[in-house]
Structure formats: structure tokens, C-alpha cells
Design a protein around this motif. Structure first.
Motif, PDB file in Angstrom:
ATOM      1  N   SER A 234      41.853 -41.551  -3.301  1.00  0.00           N
ATOM      2  CA  SER A 234      41.350 -41.183  -1.975  1.00  0.00           C
ATOM      3  C   SER A 234      42.361 -41.526  -0.884  1.00  0.00           C
ATOM      4  CB  SER A 234      40.024 -41.908  -1.688  1.00  0.00           C
ATOM      5  OG  SER A 234      39.031 -41.509  -2.603  1.00  0.00           O
ATOM      6  N   ILE A 235      42.999 -42.682  -1.031  1.00  0.00           N
ATOM      7  CA  ILE A 235      44.011 -43.079  -0.043  1.00  0.00           C
ATOM      8  C   ILE A 235      45.219 -42.153  -0.112  1.00  0.00           C
ATOM      9  CG2 ILE A 235      45.592 -44.932   0.639  1.00  0.00           C
ATOM     10  CD1 ILE A 235      43.491 -46.927  -0.507  1.00  0.00           C
ATOM     11  N   VAL A 236      45.707 -41.878  -1.333  1.00  0.00           N
ATOM     12  CA  VAL A 236      46.891 -41.032  -1.522  1.00  0.00           C
ATOM     13  C   VAL A 236      46.658 -39.644  -0.925  1.00  0.00           C
ATOM     14  CG1 VAL A 236      48.248 -39.806  -3.275  1.00  0.00           C
ATOM     15  CG2 VAL A 236      47.799 -42.250  -3.548  1.00  0.00           C
ATOM     16  N   ALA A 237      45.443 -39.135  -1.049  1.00  0.00           N
ATOM     17  CA  ALA A 237      45.137 -37.772  -0.593  1.00  0.00           C
ATOM     18  C   ALA A 237      45.349 -37.596   0.908  1.00  0.00           C
ATOM     19  CB  ALA A 237      43.699 -37.415  -0.961  1.00  0.00           C
ATOM     20  N   LYS A 238      45.395 -38.688   1.639  1.00  0.00           N
ATOM     21  CA  LYS A 238      45.560 -38.616   3.096  1.00  0.00           C
ATOM     22  C   LYS A 238      47.020 -38.417   3.520  1.00  0.00           C
ATOM     23  CE  LYS A 238      43.701 -42.628   3.983  1.00  0.00           C
ATOM     24  NZ  LYS A 238      43.172 -43.788   4.748  1.00  0.00           N
ATOM     25  N   PHE A 239      47.967 -38.536   2.577  1.00  0.00           N
ATOM     26  CA  PHE A 239      49.388 -38.535   2.935  1.00  0.00           C
ATOM     27  C   PHE A 239      50.120 -37.349   2.307  1.00  0.00           C
ATOM     28  CE2 PHE A 239      47.890 -42.851   3.309  1.00  0.00           C
ATOM     29  CZ  PHE A 239      48.482 -43.307   4.489  1.00  0.00           C
ATOM     30  N   ASN A 240      50.942 -36.683   3.102  1.00  0.00           N
ATOM     31  CA  ASN A 240      51.748 -35.577   2.613  1.00  0.00           C
ATOM     32  C   ASN A 240      52.778 -36.089   1.605  1.00  0.00           C
ATOM     33  OD1 ASN A 240      52.741 -32.923   2.447  1.00  0.00           O
ATOM     34  ND2 ASN A 240      54.277 -33.320   4.031  1.00  0.00           N
ATOM     35  N   LYS A 241      52.842 -35.446   0.446  1.00  0.00           N
ATOM     36  CA  LYS A 241      53.725 -35.829  -0.660  1.00  0.00           C
ATOM     37  C   LYS A 241      53.458 -37.268  -1.116  1.00  0.00           C
ATOM     38  CE  LYS A 241      57.489 -32.635   0.387  1.00  0.00           C
ATOM     39  NZ  LYS A 241      58.948 -32.465   0.599  1.00  0.00           N
ATOM     40  N   GLY A 242      52.223 -37.722  -0.917  1.00  0.00           N
ATOM     41  CA  GLY A 242      51.870 -39.093  -1.280  1.00  0.00           C
ATOM     42  C   GLY A 242      51.754 -39.297  -2.783  1.00  0.00           C
ATOM     43  N   ARG A 243      52.199 -40.459  -3.225  1.00  0.00           N
ATOM     44  CA  ARG A 243      52.021 -40.899  -4.620  1.00  0.00           C
ATOM     45  C   ARG A 243      52.014 -42.411  -4.616  1.00  0.00           C
ATOM     46  NH1 ARG A 243      55.155 -42.152  -9.469  1.00  0.00           N
ATOM     47  NH2 ARG A 243      57.117 -42.016  -8.314  1.00  0.00           N
ATOM     48  N   SER A 244      51.099 -42.999  -5.370  1.00  0.00           N
ATOM     49  CA  SER A 244      51.052 -44.456  -5.455  1.00  0.00           C
ATOM     50  C   SER A 244      50.463 -44.865  -6.796  1.00  0.00           C
ATOM     51  CB  SER A 244      50.204 -45.038  -4.314  1.00  0.00           C
ATOM     52  OG  SER A 244      50.208 -46.458  -4.361  1.00  0.00           O
ATOM     53  N   PHE A 245      50.924 -45.985  -7.293  1.00  0.00           N
ATOM     54  CA  PHE A 245      50.337 -46.564  -8.503  1.00  0.00           C
ATOM     55  C   PHE A 245      50.429 -48.080  -8.408  1.00  0.00           C
ATOM     56  CE2 PHE A 245      54.817 -46.269  -9.511  1.00  0.00           C
ATOM     57  CZ  PHE A 245      55.080 -47.441 -10.195  1.00  0.00           C
ATOM     58  N   VAL A 246      49.635 -48.755  -9.232  1.00  0.00           N
ATOM     59  CA  VAL A 246      49.668 -50.210  -9.286  1.00  0.00           C
ATOM     60  C   VAL A 246      49.786 -50.635 -10.740  1.00  0.00           C
ATOM     61  CG1 VAL A 246      48.272 -50.395  -7.200  1.00  0.00           C
ATOM     62  CG2 VAL A 246      47.141 -50.503  -9.432  1.00  0.00           C
ATOM     63  N   ARG A 247      50.431 -51.784 -10.952  1.00  0.00           N
ATOM     64  CA  ARG A 247      50.589 -52.300 -12.320  1.00  0.00           C
ATOM     65  C   ARG A 247      50.709 -53.809 -12.252  1.00  0.00           C
ATOM     66  NH1 ARG A 247      55.939 -53.737 -13.063  1.00  0.00           N
ATOM     67  NH2 ARG A 247      55.524 -54.059 -15.270  1.00  0.00           N
ATOM     68  N   PRO A 248      50.253 -54.511 -13.303  1.00  0.00           N
ATOM     69  CA  PRO A 248      50.392 -55.967 -13.304  1.00  0.00           C
ATOM     70  C   PRO A 248      51.820 -56.382 -13.603  1.00  0.00           C
ATOM     71  CG  PRO A 248      49.438 -55.225 -15.377  1.00  0.00           C
ATOM     72  CD  PRO A 248      49.565 -54.003 -14.514  1.00  0.00           C
ATOM     73  N   SER A 249      52.262 -57.462 -12.999  1.00  0.00           N
ATOM     74  CA  SER A 249      53.558 -58.032 -13.325  1.00  0.00           C
ATOM     75  C   SER A 249      53.568 -58.475 -14.784  1.00  0.00           C
ATOM     76  CB  SER A 249      53.843 -59.232 -12.417  1.00  0.00           C
ATOM     77  OG  SER A 249      54.915 -59.996 -12.908  1.00  0.00           O
ATOM     78  N   GLY A 250      54.733 -58.442 -15.388  1.00  0.00           N
ATOM     79  CA  GLY A 250      54.844 -58.917 -16.764  1.00  0.00           C
ATOM     80  C   GLY A 250      55.048 -60.414 -16.862  1.00  0.00           C
ATOM     81  N   THR A 251      55.242 -61.092 -15.711  1.00  0.00           N
ATOM     82  CA  THR A 251      55.611 -62.510 -15.772  1.00  0.00           C
ATOM     83  C   THR A 251      54.803 -63.426 -14.867  1.00  0.00           C
ATOM     84  OG1 THR A 251      57.322 -62.107 -14.096  1.00  0.00           O
ATOM     85  CG2 THR A 251      58.001 -61.984 -16.410  1.00  0.00           C
ATOM     86  N   GLU A 252      54.083 -62.875 -13.880  1.00  0.00           N
ATOM     87  CA  GLU A 252      53.360 -63.734 -12.945  1.00  0.00           C
ATOM     88  C   GLU A 252      52.070 -63.057 -12.518  1.00  0.00           C
ATOM     89  OE1 GLU A 252      55.635 -64.193  -9.293  1.00  0.00           O
ATOM     90  OE2 GLU A 252      56.712 -62.316  -9.716  1.00  0.00           O
ATOM     91  N   ASP A 253      51.153 -63.830 -11.912  1.00  0.00           N
ATOM     92  CA  ASP A 253      49.860 -63.285 -11.517  1.00  0.00           C
ATOM     93  C   ASP A 253      49.961 -62.548 -10.194  1.00  0.00           C
ATOM     94  OD1 ASP A 253      48.187 -63.920 -13.682  1.00  0.00           O
ATOM     95  OD2 ASP A 253      48.093 -66.014 -13.060  1.00  0.00           O
ATOM     96  N   VAL A 254      50.645 -61.442 -10.236  1.00  0.00           N
ATOM     97  CA  VAL A 254      50.724 -60.546  -9.089  1.00  0.00           C
ATOM     98  C   VAL A 254      50.559 -59.114  -9.582  1.00  0.00           C
ATOM     99  CG1 VAL A 254      52.266 -62.077  -7.787  1.00  0.00           C
ATOM    100  CG2 VAL A 254      53.227 -60.226  -9.161  1.00  0.00           C
TER     101      VAL A 254
END
Length: 546
Positions: A487-507
Motif C-alpha cells: 500500500s505504501i509503495v503504490a503511492k510512489f512513482n517507480k516505487g519498490r521496497s522490501f524488508v529482510r532480517p539481518s543475518g548477524t544482528e537483531d535489526v
């Protein structure tokens, strides 16, 4: 066997005990956390490396480094026989051994030996290397003590780059077919091929044979200084952040990539070609100021497209029948993927973040090019491809143009450290291609224009709450987060976003791109806030860096 393991446990309990119940996990980059929490882990990874060597009847590497992290951190990663990352099934074993209670260390070691069919006492040889962090010498000694406690033999290389250790392991395990397993062998192999490709004309077209290098105050700066003795005058490298300051502090490839600004203590003039290594010299990014004085980044995507285009050109000119593939992650800029498909005509594959995934996929091509956007990557040639190129280079009956191109390809393979991403080797690879094309940094950058992008990170109570699919491009857990991102991405022209967990820390790491930098920043910030809300964020609410 029982007596030997009992003595190993006693040493571990007395000198390197596990002092905390904190769980530590072997991730994409091995173990990485505060150095003070790693002593028992290093002792146990020394043991595990010896066991792995016994199982594979080959040299195994232990590298003490935390790469681009700041100095309070350190880490360790194990190197498998062909210079590759530790096999995934052994990551689980490493995690189990690292977290075993002190009193369970002997039984855990015994179980590992039994379940993997390892006979204790089989010859074991482990190569150990470390970066320049103040904590590294003591941690290296812990690993060495662990190796020796189970009768393993050690070669301690001291301060080396991570790629050098991978190189040494590969050389020894190929009976030196890949090169001599020492710094002399490393420097000589790469520099000889580089100088042969460069010839006597150091400049060509817009290409000038001088550049500025940010050494991140790490081992890469030390090794590049040593390398210059082998390279001579064919390339002039001025090194900044060469070791006087804190490792990775306001400098280094990660700093430049994430904040998209030059490192500290490095003067930058318009048009000057500059590059930055990370703390253990396995990442590389380029940058410059354009004619308007704007900072321009040339990251792993730009490097990958430059190199893939040159290799495809040489393959076509030499007439050899080889396919070229380029492997990316979700972090690859959308413009780069479009350019690779439509302009270069090179097949693109997308895999989860982590060099082990890119390297494995790249091996499926005759010639596989892979670079993460952070600048970590290399080129790998299949055995059949190397033989084909070697034969074409030696075939004087070929037309002169074809033979010359094959010889260039043959030399290029020796400039490249195929065992792992190597910032110094990759730097010389980039310089080779720019010289061959006669390009300055602006011509290189003009091949395509990156979509503006922004990376952020969100501290969470447990990174494992984030689960992903489709090469990490879609979030499957926690419930509802992906739909919110959509829903957030749809508001932006040429928008793309993703999230992923760090492989080494809690972020949780957030990536966003859009049609303008302001929109990319806003998109990243909105997604980061949603992650903080739905993934049990802790600490400060995410905000954009100033």
C-alpha cells in the motif's frame, strides 16, 4: 578419543568458558557480535574447523573479522576447501557447538564426530587469518588453542584480508594449481596478469591511470600498500584512511554506500575517480563528483554491468561458445536489471542476499558474474569454460583478432580472485575494463542511470519475526506487513521496497527506490515505521540520517 575430548573441554571450560546464556547464531557472515562475547565461540570454532578438516581431508580456513562493522564488534567465519563459505548444514552444527553449555562441550563434540563419520586423530590442517581490530589477536589465539586441543595443525597467517585467506585455502587444496598459498603468490599472480593486460600505455582515451582509494583504516589499506610494489607505475593509487583512524568509522564501502556520501579525511575534486574498501577488503564501491559537484555512487550493480559487458564482448570477439549470466539480489537497482536484460543481453538471476547464494547460482553458468549492491562480488568460470578459453588463447591458427581476445580473457581470469569477493582484485578488474574501453568514471556512470534509493535499518526484539520469500522480495511474516508495504509503495512513482532480517544482528533492513531521492527517502521511512510497528521494534523510532 574420550580422553582427548575431555582435555579439550577442560581447556575450554578453564580458559575460554561460555559466560552468558545469550544465544548466538551462525549467519550469512558467520558469527558476529561484540568481541567480548566471542572468546568461547572462537575456541569452539577452532575445534569445529579441525573436525571439518578431518571430514574433508582438506585445509579449512578460520577468518577473524567483522567486515564493515565498527570496532567494538568482531566475528568469525569458516572457509570450506574450495574457498567457499561453510556448507549450510555445518552452519547448524556451528551454532549448536557455540551455544553448548560448558559441561556439555565434550558430549556435543562427540556427537558431531559420530553423526558426521569423523575419526578423531585424522590429520587436520587449519589456516587462520585476522583483520586489524584490537580484539583480533586474542580471538585468533582462542581459535588456535581450539584447533590444537583436538590435535589439529595450524598455519597462522596473521593480519590478512578475508579474500587472501580464501585464496590461500584454495591454492593449497588444489595442490597449488590455483597459485602459491601465500601473500607472494597472491600478489604475483594478480599483478602479473594486470600488467600484461595494461601493456605499456597506462592511459587510454578518457582513462587516466590514477585514482584515490579509501582504505577504511583496515587491512585493505595495508595490503594495497604492499601490492603497489608489485604493480609498479602502471597504476597510481593514493590511499586515504590508511590505518591511523578507527576501523570503518565514517569511512569504508558500507559508509559510502548507505549514506551516499564520501568518507571523511578524503579530499575529492570534480571528476576524480575514487573507490572505497570495507574493513576486511571484500567489498568495493566507486564514486566521484560530477561537473555540478554532485556526489555520484557506482556500487556493485555498476561494477557487475561493467564487467559483464566487457566479458561478453571478449567472448564474442574470441568466438568461444560460452554463456554469461549475472546474479543479483533484491538490493540490485531496478535500472541495472533493465540495462542488463535489454542492452547487454545477459541472463539475470535473482537470489537471496548473501554471497553463498550468489556464488552457488553463478556456478551454474559457464561464466557467472555476481556482485551484491554493497560491492561484494566476483566472477567465476566453470572448469570447462577455463579449458575452452585456455585452448583458444593457445591456438595460433585462429584469426589474430579472435586469438588476441581469447588471450585477454585468459589473462583476465588471473586478475580475478574467483574464490570470493575480493575488493583489491575487483578494483584491478574494474581498472582493466575502464582502461580497455578508454572510459573515465563519467562514461562508465553514463551507461544507465540508477533509480534514487535509500537503505535504513530498524532495531527489533528478534529478527527472526521477519520471514521472506521470492528471493527476499516478499515478506511472509509477520502477518499483514507485506500488504502494508504494498500500500505504501503504490503511492510512489517507480516505487519498490522490501524488508529482510539481518543475518548477524537483531535489526530489519529496509530498502526503497523511487523516481526521486526525496520520494525514495520518504518511502523508506514510511516502510521503516511500519516495520517498527508490526515487527516489535525496540529503541528509537526510525528516522532518516541527516
Amino acid at each position: 578419543m574420550a580422553d582427548l575430548l575431555n582435555k579439550s573441554q577442560q581447556l575450554g571450560t578453564e580458559k575460554y568458558p561460555r559466560k552468558s546464556e545469550k544465544w548466538i547464531q551462525y549467519g550469512t557472515a558467520g558469527f558476529r557480535t561484540k568481541a567480548e562475547e566471542l572468546t568461547h565461540v572462537l575456541y569452539r570454532m577452532g575445534i569445529l574447523a579441525a573436525f571439518r578438516s578431518m571430514q574433508k581431508n582438506a585445509i579449512i580456513g578460520v577468518m577473524i573479522t567483522a567486515s564493515h562493522n565498527d570496532e567494538p564488534d568482531n566475528g568469525v567465519k569458516l572457509v570450506d576447501p574450495h574457498g567457499e563459505m561453510l556448507e549450510a548444514s555445518w552452519e547448524v552444527i556451528a551454532t549448536k557447538l557455540a551455544n553448548a553449555k560448558n559441561e556439555d562441550l565434550e558430549s556435543t563434540m562427540s556427537q558431531i564426530l559420530e553423526e558426521n563419520g569423523i575419526t578423531i586423530g585424522t590429520n587436520a590442517m587449519v589456516y587462520v587469518g585476522r583483520d586489524t581490530r584490537p580484539s583480533s589477536p586474542f580471538l585468533a589465539q582462542a581459535a588456535i588453542d581450539g584447533i590444537k586441543s583436538v590435535q589439529g595443525c595450524v598455519t597462522d597467517f596473521g593480519v590478512v584480508s578475508t579474500p587472501q585467506l580464501h585464496f590461500f585455502v584454495t591454492c593449497q587444496n588444489t595442490n597449488k594449481a590455483y597459485g602459491e598459498p601465500n601473500e607472494e603468490g597472491y600478489f604475483s599472480k594478480i599483478s602479473s596478469a594486470f600488467k600484461a593486460l595494461r601493456g605499456s600505455n597506462y592511459d587510454n582515451g578518457s582513462y587516466q591511470h590514477s585514482l584515490s582509494l579509501d582504505g577504511a583504516n583496515g587491512v585493505g589499506a595495508l595490503k594495497m600498500k604492499a601490492f603497489q610494489e608489485y604493480l609498479g607505475n602502471c597504476i597510481e593509487v593514493t590511499i586515504y584512511n590508511s590505518g591511523d583512524g578507527k576501523l570503518n568509522y565514517q569511512c569504508g564501502a558500507d559508509h559510502v554506500k548507505v549514506l551516499q556520501k564520501p568518507p571523511q579525511n578524503m579530499p575529492l575534486e570534480v571528476g576524480t575517480r575514487a573507490a572505497s574498501l570495507d574493513g576486511d577488503a571484500d567489498r568495493l564501491v566507486y564514486f566521484y563528483l560530477d561537473t555540478q559537484g554532485n556526489f555520484k555512487l557506482l556500487d556493485g550493480d555498476k561494477i557487475a554491468t561493467l564487467v559483464a559487458g566487457y566479458i561478453k564482448k571478449l567472448i564474442k570477439e574470441s568466438g568461444v561458445n560460452l554463456n554469461v549470466g549475472l546474479v543479483q539480489t533484491a538490493y540490485a537497482n531496478g535500472s541495472s536489471t533493465e540495462y542488463i536484460n535489454n542492452t547487454l543481453g545477459v541472463e539475470v538471476a535473482c537470489v537471496p542476499t548473501g554471497v553463498k547464494y550468489l556464488h552457488h547460482r553463478a556456478l551454474e553458468f559457464d561464466v557467472g558474474v555476481y556482485f551484491e549492491a554493497n560491492g561484494h562480488g566476483t566472477v567465476v568460470f566453470s572448469s570447462a569454460a577455463m579449458e575452452t578459453i585456455k585452448n583458444a588463447a593457445a591456438d595460433e591458427s585462429l584469426p589474430a583478432e579472435r586469438n588476441a581476445a581469447a588471450k585477454q580473457l585468459f589473462l583476465l581470469m588471473d586478475v580475478i580472485n574467483q574464490t570470493v569477493g575480493d575488493a583489491i582484485s575487483d578494483l584491478l578488474l574494474v581498472e582493466t575494463v575502464l582502461h580497455a574501453f578508454g572510459w573515465g568514471v563519467a562514461e562508465w556512470d553514463a551507461a544507465y542511470t540508477d533509480l534514487p534509493n535509500r537503505q535504513m535499518k530498524v532495531s527489533v526484539a528478534d529478527r527472526n519475526v521477519i520471514q521472506t520469500a521470492d528471493a527476499e522480495r516478499r515478506c511472509t511474516d509477520p502477518p499483514g506487513l507485506q500488504s502494508e508495504i504494498d500500500s505504501i509503495v503504490a503511492k510512489f512513482n517507480k516505487g519498490r521496497s522490501f524488508v529482510r532480517p539481518s543475518g548477524t544482528e537483531d535489526v530489519v533492513r529496509v530498502y526503497a527506490e523511487a523516481d526521486s531521492q526525496a520520494n525514495a527517502d520518504k518511502l523508506a521511512h514510511e516502510v521503516a515505521l511500519k516495520v517498527y510497528e508490526l515487527a516489535n521494534g525496540v529503541g528509537n523510532v526510525p528516522s532518516l540520517p541527516k
